[in-house]
Design an enzyme around this catalytic site. Structure first.
Site, PDB file in Angstrom:
ATOM      1  N   GLU A  82      -8.217  13.334   9.513  1.00  4.32           N
ATOM      2  CA  GLU A  82      -8.132  13.573   8.370  1.00  4.32           C
ATOM      3  C   GLU A  82      -7.341  14.691   8.223  1.00  4.32           C
ATOM      4  O   GLU A  82      -7.066  15.499   9.184  1.00  4.32           O
ATOM      5  CB  GLU A  82      -9.306  14.173   7.759  1.00  4.32           C
ATOM      6  CG  GLU A  82      -9.301  13.988   5.993  1.00  4.32           C
ATOM      7  CD  GLU A  82     -10.751  14.299   5.450  1.00  4.32           C
ATOM      8  OE1 GLU A  82     -10.871  15.127   4.656  1.00  4.32           O
ATOM      9  OE2 GLU A  82     -11.845  13.727   5.946  1.00  4.32           O
TER      10      GLU A  82
ATOM     11  N   ASP B 100      -5.579  17.108   5.185  1.00  8.01           N
ATOM     12  CA  ASP B 100      -5.585  17.156   3.687  1.00  8.01           C
ATOM     13  C   ASP B 100      -4.856  18.347   3.085  1.00  8.01           C
ATOM     14  O   ASP B 100      -4.584  19.337   3.427  1.00  8.01           O
ATOM     15  CB  ASP B 100      -7.077  17.535   3.541  1.00  8.01           C
ATOM     16  CG  ASP B 100      -8.221  16.793   3.919  1.00  8.01           C
ATOM     17  OD1 ASP B 100      -7.847  15.494   4.164  1.00  8.01           O
ATOM     18  OD2 ASP B 100      -9.359  17.321   4.182  1.00  8.01           O
TER      19      ASP B 100
ATOM     20  N   GLU C  72      -5.969  19.984  -0.252  1.00 12.12           N
ATOM     21  CA  GLU C  72      -6.861  20.351  -1.584  1.00 12.12           C
ATOM     22  C   GLU C  72      -6.547  21.393  -2.296  1.00 12.12           C
ATOM     23  O   GLU C  72      -6.532  22.414  -1.587  1.00 12.12           O
ATOM     24  CB  GLU C  72      -8.286  20.598  -0.978  1.00 12.12           C
ATOM     25  CG  GLU C  72      -8.926  19.352  -0.112  1.00 12.12           C
ATOM     26  CD  GLU C  72     -10.358  19.487   0.358  1.00 12.12           C
ATOM     27  OE1 GLU C  72     -11.081  18.649   0.431  1.00 12.12           O
ATOM     28  OE2 GLU C  72     -10.934  20.738   0.818  1.00 12.12           O
TER      29      GLU C  72
END
Length: 337
Positions: A113, A115, A117
């Protein structure tokens, strides 16, 4: 069971050289912007996803019924992935907007992953931005960083980019690198190395997103709307079954690619991190007695974060009632980053 990827040959060669010039410039100018139907499918949310501008812009809504999101039609092994994003305004505590890559639907126990955010806040407080990197299911290790921004991301669109190669991951905001993550031998298999899809979502993160869940989503202010445009998917698409080359975009000349950030970019990145970084896992002494092996400790960063939060970054004691106040950076600071 860990699936082994076949050698992708010319696909990775083309993508590598295509990413060279992008890394050198820090900009995706000249890369094709896809319409929604060309590159993406709706992930969830029913009519909470609305397409605008002849398919070139997408609005994601969060209300009491559901959030929403979309996902790339293809899996990618390395590439340049970006979007211009405008976040919801006003009271946004508990709201999470994410722009990220993942293969969690295919690798439940050892997923990768990468990311961005965006974490909402109570009225009068700024959105915060967090970057995460997980490789081979290493979510328990945690490789998070968190920052403030030098602008209000709800006022206008700003450009957010993930650049992922076999040796580097670089996060950009408005073409300014804010984080560089290098693959090291000490990490073992914890560097993202399996094909991933690109996602964009808005959802209710009340349980953790704002002060550890102290402030929750207030649906009196719903619907919350995150706007996405200028969507770029530039990388090596691979077959989801065979994991073999499906399509590689080698249209951009990559002969100028360098896998390092230029001196000018590094200066801007260092300035950003000095002014706006509020958390880095590398300095978190409450989680790690010894910093993870890939961490390169910057004494100035260590000292600044220690003063910012002595409990997390220095092992000190927080006095009751003590609060840290941070002046909001003006828009003009962007010129000095």
């Amino acid at each position: 069971m860990v699936m082994k990827l076949p050698y992708l040959g010319s696909c990775l060669f083309l993508v590598f050289f295509s990413l060279v010039s992008i890394v050198a410039s820090g900009s995706g100018k000249g890369l094709p912007i896809l319409s929604f139907d060309e590159g993406y499918n709706q992930l969830f949310g029913d009519d909470n996803l609305v397409i605008h501008r002849d398919g070139k812009a997408v609005h994601l809504f969060l209300n009491e019924r559901t959030g929403s999101g979309f996902v790339s039609q293809d899996l990618y092994l390395h590439g340049y992935f970006s979007a211009s994003i405008k976040l919801p305004a006003d009271y946004t505590a508990g709201v999470v907007v994410a722009f990220y890559m993942s293969n969690g639907d295919m690798f439940e126990k050892n997923h990768d992953e990468i990311d961005f955010e965006f974490l909402g806040n109570i009225r009068g407080k700024n959105w915060r931005i967090q970057t995460n990197i997980y490789g081979n299911g290493s979510t328990s290790a945690g490789r998070e960083e968190r920052y403030n921004l030098w602008f209000d991301p709800a006022d206008d669109f700003h450009h957010y980019t993930i650049l992922w190669t076999a040796s580097h991951i670089i996060f950009y905001v408005d073409n300014i690198p804010i984080r560089e993550f290098k693959r090291t031998a000490e990490m073992g298999g914890d560097f993202p190395s399996k094909p991933m899809s690109l996602y964009a979502t808005i959802w209710d993160g009340s349980d953790w997103a704002t002060n550890g869940g102290k402030y929750r989503v207030n649906y009196k202010y719903a619907p919350y709307v995150a706007e996405f445009s200028d969507l770029v998917l530039h990388g090596c698409a691979v077959d989801p079954i065979e994991f073999s080359s499906k399509r590689c975009d080698g249209t951009q000349s990559l002969e100028q690619l360098t896998t390092s950030i230029t001196p000018s970019q590094r200066s801007k990145m260092d300035s950003f991190r000095r002014k706006h970084m509020t958390y880095s896992y590398c300095y978190d002494q409450t989680r790690y007695k010894v910093a993870p092996p890939e961490c390169v400790i910057n004494p100035r960063e260590a000292e600044r974060l220690k003063k910012f939060d002595p409990v997390t970054f220095g092992g000190g004691r927080r006095h009751h009632g003590k609060r840290h106040h941070h002046m909001r950076a003006s828009r003009s600071e962007a010129d000095s980053i």
